[in-house]
Write a protein that holds these residues in place. Sequence first.
Motif, PDB file in Angstrom:
ATOM      1  N   ILE A   2      -4.870   1.216  -8.892  1.00 39.66           N
ATOM      2  CA  ILE A   2      -5.291   1.939 -10.085  1.00 39.66           C
ATOM      3  C   ILE A   2      -5.371   3.412  -9.740  1.00 39.66           C
ATOM      4  O   ILE A   2      -5.971   3.793  -8.739  1.00 39.66           O
ATOM      5  N   VAL A   3      -4.754   4.252 -10.559  1.00 34.81           N
ATOM      6  CA  VAL A   3      -4.901   5.699 -10.399  1.00 34.81           C
ATOM      7  C   VAL A   3      -5.714   6.178 -11.583  1.00 34.81           C
ATOM      8  O   VAL A   3      -5.325   6.026 -12.727  1.00 34.81           O
ATOM      9  N   SER A   4      -6.875   6.728 -11.300  1.00 30.83           N
ATOM     10  CA  SER A   4      -7.794   7.164 -12.339  1.00 30.83           C
ATOM     11  C   SER A   4      -8.192   8.600 -12.053  1.00 30.83           C
ATOM     12  O   SER A   4      -8.970   8.855 -11.150  1.00 30.83           O
ATOM     13  N   GLY A   5      -7.652   9.554 -12.821  1.00 28.24           N
ATOM     14  CA  GLY A   5      -7.927  10.956 -12.522  1.00 28.24           C
ATOM     15  C   GLY A   5      -7.406  11.276 -11.142  1.00 28.24           C
ATOM     16  O   GLY A   5      -6.218  11.194 -10.880  1.00 28.24           O
ATOM     17  N   GLN A   6      -8.276  11.580 -10.215  1.00 31.39           N
ATOM     18  CA  GLN A   6      -7.901  11.891  -8.841  1.00 31.39           C
ATOM     19  C   GLN A   6      -8.184  10.739  -7.885  1.00 31.39           C
ATOM     20  O   GLN A   6      -7.889  10.827  -6.712  1.00 31.39           O
ATOM     21  N   ALA A   7      -8.766   9.650  -8.394  1.00 27.78           N
ATOM     22  CA  ALA A   7      -9.142   8.531  -7.514  1.00 27.78           C
ATOM     23  C   ALA A   7      -7.934   7.693  -7.120  1.00 27.78           C
ATOM     24  O   ALA A   7      -7.008   7.508  -7.896  1.00 27.78           O
ATOM     25  N   HIS A   8      -7.980   7.193  -5.916  1.00 26.39           N
ATOM     26  CA  HIS A   8      -6.987   6.225  -5.421  1.00 26.39           C
ATOM     27  C   HIS A   8      -7.750   4.926  -5.214  1.00 26.39           C
ATOM     28  O   HIS A   8      -8.684   4.872  -4.414  1.00 26.39           O
ATOM     29  N   THR A   9      -7.362   3.879  -5.920  1.00 28.31           N
ATOM     30  CA  THR A   9      -8.074   2.607  -5.859  1.00 28.31           C
ATOM     31  C   THR A   9      -7.102   1.491  -5.533  1.00 28.31           C
ATOM     32  O   THR A   9      -6.020   1.420  -6.106  1.00 28.31           O
ATOM     33  N   VAL A  10      -7.483   0.621  -4.606  1.00 30.41           N
ATOM     34  CA  VAL A  10      -6.689  -0.555  -4.272  1.00 30.41           C
ATOM     35  C   VAL A  10      -7.577  -1.774  -4.531  1.00 30.41           C
ATOM     36  O   VAL A  10      -8.632  -1.914  -3.922  1.00 30.41           O
ATOM     37  N   LEU A  11      -7.133  -2.633  -5.438  1.00 25.61           N
ATOM     38  CA  LEU A  11      -7.888  -3.838  -5.777  1.00 25.61           C
ATOM     39  C   LEU A  11      -7.623  -4.930  -4.738  1.00 25.61           C
ATOM     40  O   LEU A  11      -6.661  -4.841  -3.972  1.00 25.61           O
ATOM     41  N   PRO A  12      -8.456  -5.995  -4.720  1.00 26.82           N
ATOM     42  CA  PRO A  12      -8.342  -7.010  -3.664  1.00 26.82           C
ATOM     43  C   PRO A  12      -6.954  -7.611  -3.466  1.00 26.82           C
ATOM     44  O   PRO A  12      -6.585  -7.934  -2.341  1.00 26.82           O
ATOM     45  N   ASP A  13      -6.162  -7.779  -4.493  1.00 28.77           N
ATOM     46  CA  ASP A  13      -4.843  -8.383  -4.344  1.00 28.77           C
ATOM     47  C   ASP A  13      -3.721  -7.351  -4.316  1.00 28.77           C
ATOM     48  O   ASP A  13      -2.548  -7.702  -4.452  1.00 28.77           O
ATOM     49  N   ASP A  14      -4.067  -6.076  -4.177  1.00 28.05           N
ATOM     50  CA  ASP A  14      -3.088  -4.989  -4.166  1.00 28.05           C
ATOM     51  C   ASP A  14      -2.929  -4.423  -2.761  1.00 28.05           C
ATOM     52  O   ASP A  14      -3.641  -4.786  -1.844  1.00 28.05           O
ATOM     53  N   GLY A  15      -2.022  -3.477  -2.650  1.00 29.74           N
ATOM     54  CA  GLY A  15      -1.793  -2.788  -1.392  1.00 29.74           C
ATOM     55  C   GLY A  15      -0.511  -3.269  -0.737  1.00 29.74           C
ATOM     56  O   GLY A  15      -0.119  -4.425  -0.879  1.00 29.74           O
ATOM     57  N   ARG A  16       0.139  -2.376  -0.041  1.00 30.28           N
ATOM     58  CA  ARG A  16       1.360  -2.715   0.698  1.00 30.28           C
ATOM     59  C   ARG A  16       0.965  -3.570   1.898  1.00 30.28           C
ATOM     60  O   ARG A  16       0.067  -3.206   2.663  1.00 30.28           O
ATOM     61  N   VAL A  17       1.651  -4.699   2.091  1.00 33.63           N
ATOM     62  CA  VAL A  17       1.277  -5.686   3.108  1.00 33.63           C
ATOM     63  C   VAL A  17       2.461  -5.960   4.030  1.00 33.63           C
ATOM     64  O   VAL A  17       3.603  -6.006   3.581  1.00 33.63           O
ATOM     65  N   VAL A  18       2.164  -6.152   5.314  1.00 35.18           N
ATOM     66  CA  VAL A  18       3.177  -6.580   6.275  1.00 35.18           C
ATOM     67  C   VAL A  18       2.550  -7.633   7.191  1.00 35.18           C
ATOM     68  O   VAL A  18       1.386  -7.518   7.576  1.00 35.18           O
ATOM     69  N   THR A  19       3.330  -8.664   7.507  1.00 40.81           N
ATOM     70  CA  THR A  19       2.885  -9.709   8.421  1.00 40.81           C
ATOM     71  C   THR A  19       3.650  -9.565   9.724  1.00 40.81           C
ATOM     72  O   THR A  19       4.872  -9.401   9.718  1.00 40.81           O
ATOM     73  N   GLY A  21       3.501 -11.725  12.929  1.00 43.34           N
ATOM     74  CA  GLY A  21       3.053 -12.827  13.775  1.00 43.34           C
ATOM     75  C   GLY A  21       1.619 -13.197  13.494  1.00 43.34           C
ATOM     76  O   GLY A  21       1.284 -13.614  12.390  1.00 43.34           O
ATOM     77  N   VAL A  22       0.742 -12.990  14.457  1.00 47.61           N
ATOM     78  CA  VAL A  22      -0.645 -13.437  14.363  1.00 47.61           C
ATOM     79  C   VAL A  22      -1.493 -12.584  13.406  1.00 47.61           C
ATOM     80  O   VAL A  22      -2.565 -13.010  12.995  1.00 47.61           O
ATOM     81  N   ILE A  23      -1.013 -11.392  13.023  1.00 43.18           N
ATOM     82  CA  ILE A  23      -1.814 -10.541  12.139  1.00 43.18           C
ATOM     83  C   ILE A  23      -1.037 -10.091  10.904  1.00 43.18           C
ATOM     84  O   ILE A  23       0.185 -10.065  10.886  1.00 43.18           O
ATOM     85  N   GLN A  24      -1.823  -9.692   9.906  1.00 44.35           N
ATOM     86  CA  GLN A  24      -1.292  -9.105   8.682  1.00 44.35           C
ATOM     87  C   GLN A  24      -2.030  -7.792   8.450  1.00 44.35           C
ATOM     88  O   GLN A  24      -3.224  -7.694   8.707  1.00 44.35           O
ATOM     89  N   MET A  25      -1.306  -6.780   7.985  1.00 40.76           N
ATOM     90  CA  MET A  25      -1.919  -5.489   7.679  1.00 40.76           C
ATOM     91  C   MET A  25      -1.724  -5.196   6.199  1.00 40.76           C
ATOM     92  O   MET A  25      -0.639  -5.377   5.660  1.00 40.76           O
ATOM     93  N   ARG A  26      -2.797  -4.736   5.559  1.00 45.60           N
ATOM     94  CA  ARG A  26      -2.745  -4.282   4.167  1.00 45.60           C
ATOM     95  C   ARG A  26      -3.172  -2.827   4.141  1.00 45.60           C
ATOM     96  O   ARG A  26      -4.239  -2.470   4.645  1.00 45.60           O
ATOM     97  N   VAL A  27      -2.340  -1.971   3.575  1.00 45.99           N
ATOM     98  CA  VAL A  27      -2.644  -0.543   3.521  1.00 45.99           C
ATOM     99  C   VAL A  27      -3.548  -0.266   2.333  1.00 45.99           C
ATOM    100  O   VAL A  27      -3.229  -0.611   1.195  1.00 45.99           O
ATOM    101  N   LEU A  28      -4.675   0.383   2.622  1.00 48.68           N
ATOM    102  CA  LEU A  28      -5.607   0.795   1.577  1.00 48.68           C
ATOM    103  C   LEU A  28      -5.377   2.253   1.201  1.00 48.68           C
ATOM    104  O   LEU A  28      -5.470   2.615   0.029  1.00 48.68           O
ATOM    105  N   ALA A  29      -5.096   3.082   2.185  1.00 42.86           N
ATOM    106  CA  ALA A  29      -4.763   4.497   1.954  1.00 42.86           C
ATOM    107  C   ALA A  29      -3.731   4.902   2.998  1.00 42.86           C
ATOM    108  O   ALA A  29      -4.023   4.912   4.189  1.00 42.86           O
ATOM    109  N   ALA A  30      -2.517   5.191   2.549  1.00 44.39           N
ATOM    110  CA  ALA A  30      -1.433   5.562   3.456  1.00 44.39           C
ATOM    111  C   ALA A  30      -1.534   7.032   3.835  1.00 44.39           C
ATOM    112  O   ALA A  30      -1.970   7.867   3.029  1.00 44.39           O
TER     113      ALA A  30
END
Length: 148
Positions: A2-19, A21-30
């Motif tokens: 969600i982009v609201s004015g100047q805010a950067h918001t990532v909801l629980p099921d959002d964000g760029r994700v990469v797996t 092997g044993v870990i997964q990373m979700r970007v909250l702020a790039a």
Amino acid sequence: MIVSGQAHTVLPDDGRVVTMGVIQMRVLAAGEPTTGGAFSLVEFTGQQGPWTVPHLHRRMEESFFVLDGDFTFEVGDEKLDTGPGSYVLIPRGVRHMIRARGSGTLLGLMVPGGLEEMFFELGRLPADSITDPAVRAAISARYDSVPV
């Protein structure tokens, strides 16, 4: 997201994700374009085992907040056993690695930002690449992440 004015918001099921092997990373702020390279904020989730190889950063500080699970951080010559609510700051130039003692979740802050791009590159390779020293050496040199 969600982009609201100047805010950067990532909801629980959002964000760029990469797996990787044993870990997964979700970007909250790039680092780019979200923070102009000032920092990156990511969430790591994964299973038991090593989450990285021993490495260091010459121009970056990395810190981790344990949201869930138990981890051993090797920082220099120190082994730190941590659990939920623990915070670990890795100073520049100090060798470190992370091992999960079961499943868990970490919040990672990287200053300056941009290291998340290394993880996306590693995610395009075989699943064990994140813990393969030879693969890490070839890719991570471009991202100030030097296996040692």
